[in-house]
Design a protein around this motif. Sequence first.
Motif: not given
Length: 124
Positions: A4-9, A108-117
């Motif tokens: 996952l890759v976030e953008s737009g901040g 939060v513990r139920h989510y397996d994949y995370w972006g860098q923020g």
Amino acid sequence: QVQLVESGGGLVQAGGSLRLSCAASGRTFRIYAMGWFRQAPGKEREFVTTIGSRYGTYYADSVKGRFTISRDNARNTVYLQMNSLKPEDTAVYYCAARPDPGTYSRDVRHYDYWGQGTQVTVSS
């Protein structure tokens, strides 16, 4: 595996708007439940909103009516439209994913994949 890759901040004045995007890798994006969480300095990561492949959308009370989550399965992307931003919305925003079990989760513990923020800063 999902990446996952976030953008737009960015930096915005109170009352302004931002749209965050989260691009996901993989061909099975449509079966994943997607969520947005945020973490302010010195605080725990907190639930913001989620959208499922088998359920609708859910929001934290603090953002209800101001934020909108949506997804484009053709583009493997989930969006977070943030309007009427407040200084207390300042945080690092994280995109998260998990195979959709059919019920939503704020944990939060139920989510397996995370972006860098991505950093969102709202000035007063």
